[in-house]
Structures are given as structure tokens and as C-alpha cells.
Design an enzyme around this catalytic site. Structure first.
Site, PDB file in Angstrom:
ATOM      1  N   TYR A  75     -13.391 -62.060  14.043  1.00 17.68           N
ATOM      2  CA  TYR A  75     -11.965 -61.743  14.198  1.00 17.68           C
ATOM      3  C   TYR A  75     -11.391 -61.230  12.875  1.00 17.68           C
ATOM      4  O   TYR A  75     -10.578 -60.317  12.849  1.00 17.68           O
ATOM      5  CB  TYR A  75     -11.171 -62.973  14.662  1.00 17.68           C
ATOM      6  CG  TYR A  75      -9.762 -62.596  15.034  1.00 17.68           C
ATOM      7  CD1 TYR A  75      -9.464 -62.116  16.298  1.00 17.68           C
ATOM      8  CD2 TYR A  75      -8.732 -62.671  14.101  1.00 17.68           C
ATOM      9  CE1 TYR A  75      -8.184 -61.706  16.632  1.00 17.68           C
ATOM     10  CE2 TYR A  75      -7.441 -62.271  14.424  1.00 17.68           C
ATOM     11  CZ  TYR A  75      -7.172 -61.789  15.691  1.00 17.68           C
ATOM     12  OH  TYR A  75      -5.902 -61.393  16.011  1.00 17.68           O
ATOM     13  N   PHE A 127       3.021 -31.834  16.922  1.00 14.25           N
ATOM     14  CA  PHE A 127       2.006 -32.265  17.873  1.00 14.25           C
ATOM     15  C   PHE A 127       2.693 -33.269  18.793  1.00 14.25           C
ATOM     16  O   PHE A 127       3.563 -34.021  18.362  1.00 14.25           O
ATOM     17  CB  PHE A 127       0.758 -32.867  17.206  1.00 14.25           C
ATOM     18  CG  PHE A 127      -0.263 -33.216  18.267  1.00 14.25           C
ATOM     19  CD1 PHE A 127      -0.931 -32.209  18.932  1.00 14.25           C
ATOM     20  CD2 PHE A 127      -0.462 -34.528  18.675  1.00 14.25           C
ATOM     21  CE1 PHE A 127      -1.798 -32.501  19.989  1.00 14.25           C
ATOM     22  CE2 PHE A 127      -1.325 -34.827  19.719  1.00 14.25           C
ATOM     23  CZ  PHE A 127      -1.995 -33.804  20.384  1.00 14.25           C
ATOM     24  N   ARG A 385      -1.341 -25.763  27.296  1.00 14.59           N
ATOM     25  CA  ARG A 385      -0.599 -25.995  26.061  1.00 14.59           C
ATOM     26  C   ARG A 385       0.504 -24.957  26.020  1.00 14.59           C
ATOM     27  O   ARG A 385       0.405 -23.934  25.358  1.00 14.59           O
ATOM     28  CB  ARG A 385      -1.494 -25.885  24.813  1.00 14.59           C
ATOM     29  CG  ARG A 385      -2.529 -26.967  24.661  1.00 14.59           C
ATOM     30  CD  ARG A 385      -2.050 -28.251  23.998  1.00 14.59           C
ATOM     31  NE  ARG A 385      -1.446 -29.233  24.865  1.00 14.59           N
ATOM     32  CZ  ARG A 385      -1.433 -30.551  24.639  1.00 14.59           C
ATOM     33  NH1 ARG A 385      -2.023 -31.045  23.584  1.00 14.59           N
ATOM     34  NH2 ARG A 385      -0.815 -31.369  25.438  1.00 14.59           N
TER      35      ARG A 385
END
Ligand code: PLI
Length: 460
Positions: A75, A127, A385
């Protein structure tokens, strides 16, 4: 066929293969209709050649897969974190590292740490996720890319450059205190994968420094950018991509990274900074949103694969193959007179849908339609796009009508062979020949955020 130039072969061989399902045109017509003419909503199984994105779709090497077995899944304090940290320091030069599950995790934390409500955030073209996180933090994005970037046809070796005049005008108009930072994306995705020159980032850094403004590098494809500098900028042809990358990053104060591109992995990202106080802030935040600061939402094995991917991605032979494979797809389509963004970009070839489908108005989403038609023709999945990706003005609610209305054929790294790309070129050429018959689309469902992912359409 006689070769006129010496062919470049892939600097690797294939060890494991993934069979592809072959579908009929009828199957594909049904599938795209069910997906609301949105390629994001197709099942991957129904796709033959997947050029939706180069993000997380890369093939890992045997060296990276071997690293996966060395995952230290503690962890706290995983040894893979320390290895990743040392590679980020070695290849990019930043002092402090906070891993994140992917790029937008880094953008989220950096935006929340650095943007005060009402501030402006200039950048070399937006972006999608970057701008959204800036807006959610109360900022307003301002585009300061050079004008050439908005013209699909004009030739410029570094079409991703920041326009220093636009940046300086913004500082004069709004005052340096009202500017949170400037982002420099390298290469610039939405402009067609266009690079930024060393001269330009150096000048941006100097101007920003003069006004006490931080420079944040979007380093997602900075290794590909470094290759262009080696090939195109005076004084760099004898330097390695690794050396160029290190110098490039030195003209910035921090970086956000989506490792799913340059770094040849399927998941992972980070934010890297030089400022201790900012690092402290990010370390506090990461435990809330991503995970402990030594894993940031990643498994130890993912961090190992990313650290090893970094070592492979900066190899000159690899990166030359990568960029040239993309360019060779463009060169093939050029024979058929297909309208594309030029020069060809680093990660993708962008079809100019406005020119391709001249008879379809932008309000009928010609790029979205072209991506759907390409899928129907050959099972090739591409990405819109253009107007759909651009979304709406957050104040007026009006749809943005961007100059660039593009379809992106994005090439995953080390995944497809030359024959796959031959088929792509052939299919695009067929559509171009029959373009007059094509029809546009009508949007029938629009989600609130990043609408391109889940919007649905009907054929007109
Ligand atoms: O997809 P993420 O969250 O790992 O990264 C976001 C991101 C940030 N910057 C840039 C330049 C990107 O291209 C980017 C993600 N790009 C995607 C998903 C793409 O398909 O281009």
C-alpha cells in the site's frame, strides 16, 4: 512493385497475437446504427482495425511484461514507485513525482492547486480534458497557438508553437496576476499532432518567467515532439531524442502526463513538479482523489511497466519507426488526393472532413459522419475531432464551430502492421471516390460533459 527507397522495418518482432473478428458490411451497418453513429459507442469486438486512439492501446514489450511480475503491491512505499520516480528525474528532469491513474487525474489536481476562480489559462490550443479541468477549477482557457495551427493545409515545421505575441497581449490585457499558468502541449493533439520547437518553448519560458508565470508542459507526447526537433530544428540533428527531451522539459516548471501514449502502457499517468510547496499541495490532494502518494491509483506493476516503457520510448530507432509508420499512411493516402492536415502529425493522420465532404454543412457534423462511413466500409474505427468534440460555449450555450473539422486515424504504438495500414488507405480512398453520395448526421442525444464520448446521432 519495385522499391524506390530502402524500406524501414519494425524494430521488434511479434511474440503474441490477438485474433480479429471479420465482419460483413451488413453487420457493421447494424452495429454503427445501434451505436448512434458514434464510434465511441461501438463494441471493440466489432472493430477490425482500431484507430480510435493511441491512448492506452499500445503493445507492451517482453521487458515491460517481465516488469509486471515484479510489481510490489505494498500500500505504501512500493519499490516500483521509487524506480518510476528515478526515471522521471533521469529522462524529464523534474524533482518531484505524484503518480495518477491517468492524465486527467494529473490535470484535475494541478488545475485545482494552481487556478484561482476568474483566472485565465493560456495554452497552445485546447485539449478536451485539460480545458474542462481548468474550467471546473474556475479558470478560462485562452488559445495562444500560432494562427497556422488552425489551417489544415499550411506548411510549418512547428505548427504547435505558442504565438508569443498572443501570450504577451494576454498578459498586458489581463495582468500577470490573473494568469494561473500557461500550458504547452507537445505535440499538439487537436492541431493534428503538430510539434513545438525548442526555440519556442525556451522563449515562452523566458517570457513567462519575466512575469512570474509558471509553464506547465503537457508531456503526454513530448518524446514524439523531441523526435521532430531532432529531425527539423537546426543544431539538434546530432543529439539523441533522450537529450532533447531533457532539455525541452527544462523549460517548464511542471508537467502533466498521460503515460498511455508516449510511455507505451495501457494505464497510468503522473504530475511532476520542481516546486516543493506545489508538491506538498499535490501530495495532500492525491490521497483524496487517486490513492496514496506512492501509487496514485496505480498498481505497483503498472508503475513498473510505465518506468520501463519510458526507457524504450526514448530509443532513437523506436521513435523513428513510430513517426515514420504514421507518415507512411499519410503518404499512401496522398496518392489518392485525400485532403489531410499537413504536415502529418506524430500520432495520427487527420482527414480534413470539411474538404472531404464539401457538400455537408458543419452543423451536420461531416467529421462524425465520415468516421461512421469509414467503419461501415471496412471496420476501421476512427475518431471525430471537430464540431462535436469542440462542444458548446459555457456562457452562451452556443455550439463552437471550429475551423478544423477532422477525422483522426490514430495509430497505436507497435500494434498494427503495414498491411493493416494499407487497408485503411484503400478504404479511405474508396469513400473519397464516392463522397458525393454521403449524407450528414443529426444529433439526437447530447450529454452534459465531453459530449463526443456519448452523443448519439441519426443519419439524415
Ligand atoms: O486520457 P488521459 O486522461 O490519460 O489523458 C488526457 C490527455 C491529456 N493531454 C493530451 C494531449 C491528451 O491527448 C490526453 C488524452 N488523449 C486521448 C484520450 C486521445 O485519444 O488523444
Amino acid at each position: 512493385m519495385k522499391f524506390t527507397t530502402r524500406p524501414t522495418a519494425e524494430p521488434f518482432k511479434i511474440k503474441v497475437v490477438e485474433p480479429l473478428k471479420v465482419t460483413s458490411r451488413q453487420d457493421r451497418e447494424k452495429a454503427i446504427k445501434e451505436a448512434g453513429y458514434n464510434t465511441f459507442l461501438l463494441r471493440s469486438e466489432d472493430v477490425f482495425i482500431d484507430l480510435l486512439t493511441d491512448s492506452g492501446t499500445n503493445a507492451m514489450s517482453d521487458y515491460q511484461w517481465a516488469g509486471m511480475m515484479l510489481g510490489d503491491e505494498a500500500y505504501a512505499g512500493s519499490k516500483n514507485y521509487y524506480y518510476l520516480e528515478s526515471n522521471v528525474q533521469k529522462f524529464y528532469g523534474y524533482k518531484y513525482l505524484v503518480p495518477t491513474h491517468q492524465g486527467r487525474g494529473a490535470e484535475h489536481m494541478l488545475s485545482q492547486s494552481l487556478i484561482k476562480k476568474g483566472q485565465f489559462v493560456p495554452g497552445n490550443m485546447y485539449f478536451t480534458t485539460t480545458r474542462l479541468h481548468q474550467e471546473l477549477a474556475g479558470g478560462t482557457f485562452v488559445d495562444v497557438i500560432i494562427d497556422e495551427a488552425h489551417d489544415a493545409q499550411v506548411a510549418h515545421p512547428f505548427k504547435g508553437n505558442v504565438c508569443l505575441q498572443k501570450f504577451e497581449d494576454l498578459i498586458k490585457r489581463e495582468g500577470a496576476a490573473n494568469i494561473a499558468y500557461i500550458t504547452v502541449g507537445a505535440t499538439v493533439n487537436m492541431a493534428g499532432g503538430q510539434p513545438v520547437s525548442m526555440e519556442n518553448i525556451k522563449a515562452v519560458y523566458a517570457l513567462a518567467n519575466k512575469h512570474g508565470i509558471k509553464v506547465v508542459l503537457d508531456a503526454t507526447r513530448a518524446i514524439e515532439n523531441a523526435y521532430y526537433i531532432q529531425q527539423r530544428e537546426q543544431g539538434y540533428s546530432n543529439k539523441s531524442v533522450a537529450e532533447i527531451l531533457r532539455e525541452f522539459a527544462s523549460y517548464s516548471d511542471a508537467a502533466t502526463m498521460s503515460g498511455k501514449k508516449d510511455l507505451l502502457v495501457n494505464i497510468g499517468g503522473f504530475v511532476a513538479v520542481n516546486d516543493w510547496d506545489l508538491f506538498e499541495e499535490l501530495r495532500n490532494m492525491v490521497v483524496v482523489y487517486e490513492g496514496l502518494h506512492t501509487y496514485g491509483g496505480l498498481a505497483g506493476r503498472d508503475m513498473e511497466a510505465m518506468a520501463r516503457g519510458m526507457e524504450e520510448a526514448v530509443q532513437d530507432e523506436y521513435i523513428a519507426y513510430r513517426i515514420n509508420q504514421v507518415a507512411s499512411l499519410g503518404a499512401r493516402m496522398e496518392h489518392y488526393g485525400i485532403p489531410m492536415v499537413k504536415p502529418f502529425g506524430g500520432h495520427a493522420i487527420f482527414l480534413d472532413a470539411k474538404k472531404f465532404y464539401e457538400h455537408i454543412p458543419q452543423t451536420q457534423y461531416p467529421a462524425q459522419a465520415l468516421a461512421a462511413h469509414l467503419y461501415i466500409d471496412s471496420g476501421v474505427r476512427a475518431m471525430e475531432r471537430g464540431m462535436v468534440s469542440a462542444g458548446r460555449n459555457k456562457e452562451t450555450g452556443e455550439e463552437f464551430a471550429p475551423k478544423l473539422e477532422l477525422v483522426r486515424l490514430t495509430i497505436p504504438r507497435r500494434v498494427y502492421t503495414q498491411s493493416h495500414l494499407d487497408l485503411v488507405a484503400y478504404s479511405v480512398a474508396e469513400l473519397y471516390e464516392n463522397r458525393k453520395k454521403a449524407k450528414g448526421l443529426k444529433m439526437i442525444y447530447e450529454p452534459r460533459y465531453l459530449r463526443f464520448f456519448q452523443a448519439r446521432f441519426e443519419s439524415l
